[in-house]
Design a protein around this motif. Structure first.
Motif, mmCIF file in Angstrom:
data_model
loop_
_atom_site.group_PDB
_atom_site.id
_atom_site.type_symbol
_atom_site.label_atom_id
_atom_site.label_comp_id
_atom_site.label_asym_id
_atom_site.label_seq_id
_atom_site.Cartn_x
_atom_site.Cartn_y
_atom_site.Cartn_z
ATOM 1 N N UNK A 37 -28.568 -21.018 -34.853
ATOM 2 C CA UNK A 37 -27.538 -21.781 -34.136
ATOM 3 C C UNK A 37 -26.272 -21.879 -34.965
ATOM 4 N N UNK A 38 -25.129 -21.626 -34.323
ATOM 5 C CA UNK A 38 -23.846 -21.810 -34.987
ATOM 6 C C UNK A 38 -23.593 -23.299 -35.232
ATOM 7 N N UNK A 39 -23.735 -24.093 -34.167
ATOM 8 C CA UNK A 39 -23.541 -25.535 -34.268
ATOM 9 C C UNK A 39 -24.575 -26.236 -33.387
ATOM 10 N N UNK A 40 -24.826 -27.499 -33.692
ATOM 11 C CA UNK A 40 -25.800 -28.295 -32.952
ATOM 12 C C UNK A 40 -25.095 -29.520 -32.389
ATOM 13 N N UNK A 41 -25.284 -29.778 -31.092
ATOM 14 C CA UNK A 41 -24.587 -30.873 -30.429
ATOM 15 C C UNK A 41 -25.565 -31.850 -29.785
ATOM 16 N N UNK A 42 -25.182 -33.118 -29.827
ATOM 17 C CA UNK A 42 -25.891 -34.154 -29.073
ATOM 18 C C UNK A 42 -25.278 -34.167 -27.676
ATOM 19 N N UNK A 43 -26.087 -33.866 -26.677
ATOM 20 C CA UNK A 43 -25.574 -33.670 -25.322
ATOM 21 C C UNK A 43 -25.248 -35.005 -24.649
ATOM 22 N N UNK A 44 -24.024 -35.116 -24.130
ATOM 23 C CA UNK A 44 -23.608 -36.287 -23.351
ATOM 24 C C UNK A 44 -23.699 -35.983 -21.867
ATOM 25 N N UNK A 45 -23.162 -34.846 -21.474
ATOM 26 C CA UNK A 45 -23.181 -34.461 -20.060
ATOM 27 C C UNK A 45 -23.392 -32.961 -19.919
ATOM 28 N N UNK A 46 -24.145 -32.581 -18.913
ATOM 29 C CA UNK A 46 -24.268 -31.184 -18.496
ATOM 30 C C UNK A 46 -24.346 -31.177 -16.977
ATOM 31 N N UNK A 47 -23.330 -30.610 -16.348
ATOM 32 C CA UNK A 47 -23.297 -30.650 -14.890
ATOM 33 C C UNK A 47 -22.713 -29.353 -14.347
ATOM 34 N N UNK A 48 -22.668 -29.262 -13.027
ATOM 35 C CA UNK A 48 -22.128 -28.071 -12.384
ATOM 36 C C UNK A 48 -20.650 -27.925 -12.717
ATOM 37 N N UNK A 49 -20.098 -26.716 -12.569
ATOM 38 C CA UNK A 49 -18.673 -26.528 -12.876
ATOM 39 C C UNK A 49 -17.784 -27.384 -11.982
ATOM 40 N N UNK A 67 -15.325 -37.245 -15.855
ATOM 41 C CA UNK A 67 -16.262 -36.916 -16.934
ATOM 42 C C UNK A 67 -16.429 -38.092 -17.891
ATOM 43 N N UNK A 68 -15.403 -38.963 -17.959
ATOM 44 C CA UNK A 68 -15.431 -40.121 -18.837
ATOM 45 C C UNK A 68 -15.787 -41.387 -18.077
ATOM 46 N N UNK A 69 -14.939 -41.733 -17.084
ATOM 47 C CA UNK A 69 -15.120 -43.023 -16.400
ATOM 48 C C UNK A 69 -16.109 -42.974 -15.245
ATOM 49 N N UNK A 70 -16.607 -41.774 -14.901
ATOM 50 C CA UNK A 70 -17.564 -41.685 -13.808
ATOM 51 C C UNK A 70 -18.937 -42.224 -14.189
ATOM 52 N N UNK A 71 -19.279 -42.125 -15.463
ATOM 53 C CA UNK A 71 -20.578 -42.608 -15.944
ATOM 54 C C UNK A 71 -20.441 -43.050 -17.398
ATOM 55 N N UNK A 72 -19.770 -44.176 -17.640
ATOM 56 C CA UNK A 72 -19.563 -44.632 -19.021
ATOM 57 C C UNK A 72 -20.870 -44.953 -19.754
ATOM 58 N N UNK A 73 -21.921 -45.281 -19.004
ATOM 59 C CA UNK A 73 -23.205 -45.609 -19.615
ATOM 60 C C UNK A 73 -23.778 -44.451 -20.421
ATOM 61 N N UNK A 74 -23.616 -43.227 -19.926
ATOM 62 C CA UNK A 74 -24.135 -42.064 -20.646
ATOM 63 C C UNK A 74 -23.401 -41.875 -21.964
ATOM 64 N N UNK A 77 -24.734 -44.647 -24.403
ATOM 65 C CA UNK A 77 -26.076 -44.293 -24.880
ATOM 66 C C UNK A 77 -26.016 -43.186 -25.934
ATOM 67 N N UNK A 78 -25.162 -42.185 -25.671
ATOM 68 C CA UNK A 78 -25.028 -41.075 -26.617
ATOM 69 C C UNK A 78 -24.437 -41.549 -27.940
ATOM 70 N N UNK A 79 -23.436 -42.421 -27.876
ATOM 71 C CA UNK A 79 -22.818 -42.931 -29.096
ATOM 72 C C UNK A 79 -23.823 -43.768 -29.891
ATOM 73 N N UNK A 80 -24.644 -44.540 -29.185
ATOM 74 C CA UNK A 80 -25.665 -45.352 -29.853
ATOM 75 C C UNK A 80 -26.678 -44.462 -30.570
ATOM 76 N N UNK A 81 -27.111 -43.386 -29.901
ATOM 77 C CA UNK A 81 -28.054 -42.453 -30.520
ATOM 78 C C UNK A 81 -27.407 -41.743 -31.696
ATOM 79 N N UNK A 82 -26.169 -41.328 -31.537
ATOM 80 C CA UNK A 82 -25.430 -40.662 -32.611
ATOM 81 C C UNK A 82 -25.305 -41.583 -33.826
ATOM 82 N N UNK A 83 -25.006 -42.856 -33.569
ATOM 83 C CA UNK A 83 -24.900 -43.843 -34.644
ATOM 84 C C UNK A 83 -26.229 -43.962 -35.394
#
Length: 474
Positions: A37-49, A67-74, A77-83
């Motif tokens: 792997x070149x880089x490793x990312x913690x996934x916040x969102x993966x959706x259709x184009x 992408x931001x205000x449509x689901x702030x909870x995700x 949660x991602x920031x909490x896990x990242x922390x």
């Protein structure tokens, strides 16, 4: 895909256009061991184009903001896990540093006890011991300085973790600084530039969470990739890319590609592995680090490349593990059928004569390879097209009537009876369509086994694997 399944015990693995998505419970130290792997990312969102409306940029602008205000909870949660990951990494680092200190104190206490028991008549001997101890102490300090130099990247990562800890202590996320990195292609890329998308996302993040933008030294980097296949948003798990190998002094071929080629070769203990065009030795370095109980030989005609390879081997501590030879790939100083595995990056460019050289190279590789041995090559699109034309025509490479004026290739090959998509050896691999093979191979005794398309940045290439089916008679 193979590596994340084997090394991380990953589940829910999915490969989509150059990226591998997966779920794992592995710790940070295990994640750092990923090689493909070149880089490793913690996934916040993966959706259709995103839907692109040709008549209005405003609608796409609103889609980007969602992408931001449509689901702030995700995001929260991602920031909490990242922390949690950052704090756990910092804690493990402190524990590893502290574990060596008690041993040092114990040694010092023992030295004091021994010194007290010495008699007066042994003062002269004690003085000599003190001088020896002083030399030893200077040696320890020198070693500590060398260790510091070899861990510069770890220091950068540790400094980054400390800065983040200060910013997110007490869940005060408004103190976080961030930067947005975007990659846009397809319909979205034709409507907005990456800079424009980054600006839109950045403003939305500041309004939604109160974060502050910092383009130079942010606590947090947000990565966004938008194309016609998916919309992906994530956070890099490590600031330093996994592809940056601390043990490689001078980079040649991408380390991730080199490791993937070695992995595809299925190296076994005791094997003789050859890279007849080793260059700076990246392939051999990656292979020797992962599969140490093997005999490695690298050859090249260039003195400067061999000198660079020698420096790399010395820096990596593998000078005694890999033998370097000055030799031409078309005149290897090796007996016939003496090599178990050949792994090599076939050079390309104006100086490389496509038709004549690729044929001569494969013929010599075929000669030194033992029966049932494997060859793994990195081929340019032109080389791949040339070999594919030979396969489709059924004319062997060593035939005088073979094509000499057509550059040609197109698809990848797999064993007879296997069709469809193959697993990828790294996150940057894209499996090509595969077809059955004819009984008579146009490559003499070399039978095409499998092939993967790989990105080298501005250009694409192909990793092709062959196996020797019978004695070549050369």
């Amino acid at each position: 895909m193979r590596e994340v399944r084997a090394r991380l015990a990953a589940t829910q693995i999915e490969y989509i256009s150059g990226k591998v998505f997966f779920t794992t419970c592995s710790d940070l130290n295990t994640l750092k061991k990923l090689k493909s792997a070149e880089r490793l990312f913690l996934l916040i969102k993966k959706q259709f184009p995103l839907t692109v409306f040709s008549a209005s940029k405003g609608k796409l602008f609103n889609e980007l903001q969602k992408l931001i205000n449509g689901d702030p909870g995700s995001w929260l949660n991602a920031i909490s896990l990242w922390k949690s990951l950052v704090e756990l990494g910092a804690k493990n680092e402190k524990l590893s540093q502290g574990s060596s200190r008690p041993l040092k104190r114990e040694v010092e206490e023992n030295e004091i006890i021994v010194a007290k028991k010495l008699k007066t008549e042994q003062m002269q001997e004690l003085q000599e011991n003190r001088e020896c101890q002083l030399e030893k102490q200077i040696g320890e300090e020198t070693l500590e300085q060398e260790d510091f130099i070899t861990k510069r990247e770890d220091f950068q990562e540790e400094k980054f973790q400390k800065d983040v800890e200060k910013a997110i202590v007490g869940h005060n996320q408004k103190d976080l600084t961030f930067r947005v990195s975007c990659r846009c292609s397809g319909a979205v890329g034709k409507t907005f530039t990456a800079q424009e998308v980054g600006r839109i996302i950045g403003i939305a993040l500041m309004k939604q969470f109160g974060w502050k933008a910092d383009l130079r030294n942010p606590n947090l980097e947000i990565f966004i990739h938008l194309n016609d296949i998916y919309s992906v948003v994530g956070i890099p798990v490590f600031r330093v890319p996994l592809a940056n190998r601390a043990y490689i002094q001078t980079a040649g071929l991408r380390s991730t590609i080199a490791w993937a080629m070695a992995s595809l070769a299925e190296i076994q203990a005791g094997a003789l592995v050859l890279d007849p065009m080793c260059g700076l030795g990246t392939i051999l370095l990656e292979a020797a680090k992962e599969w140490p109980d093997v005999y490695y030989v690298g050859a090249d005609v260039s003195d400067s490349q061999l000198l660079g390879a020698h420096d790399n081997l010395k820096a990596a501590g593998l000078k005694d593990k890999i033998e370097l030879l000055k030799a031409s790939v078309i005149e290897l100083p090796l007996p016939s059928e003496s090599v178990d595995i050949i792994i090599s990056d076939i050079p390309f460019g104006k100086k490389f004569k496509l038709e004549k050289d690729i044929k001569s190279i494969l013929q010599e590789m075929e000669r030194v390879l033992r029966v049932d041995g494997a060859i793994v090559l990195l081929l340019s699109e032109d080389h791949h097209r040339c070999l594919q034309d030979c396969e489709e025509s059924g004319i062997p490479l060593n035939s005088k009537s073979s094509h000499t004026d057509e550059p040609g290739i197109k698809k990848c090959l797999n064993p007879k009876g296997e069709n469809g998509i193959s697993e990828t050896a790294s996150s940057s691999f894209q499996a090509s369509n595969q077809e059955g093979l004819d009984r008579t191979s146009p490559f003499g005794s070399l039978v095409p086994v499998e092939c993967y398309k790989v990105s080298l940045g501005k250009t694409d290439a192909f990793i092709s694997k062959y196996r020797k089916s019978h004695s070549s008679g050369l």
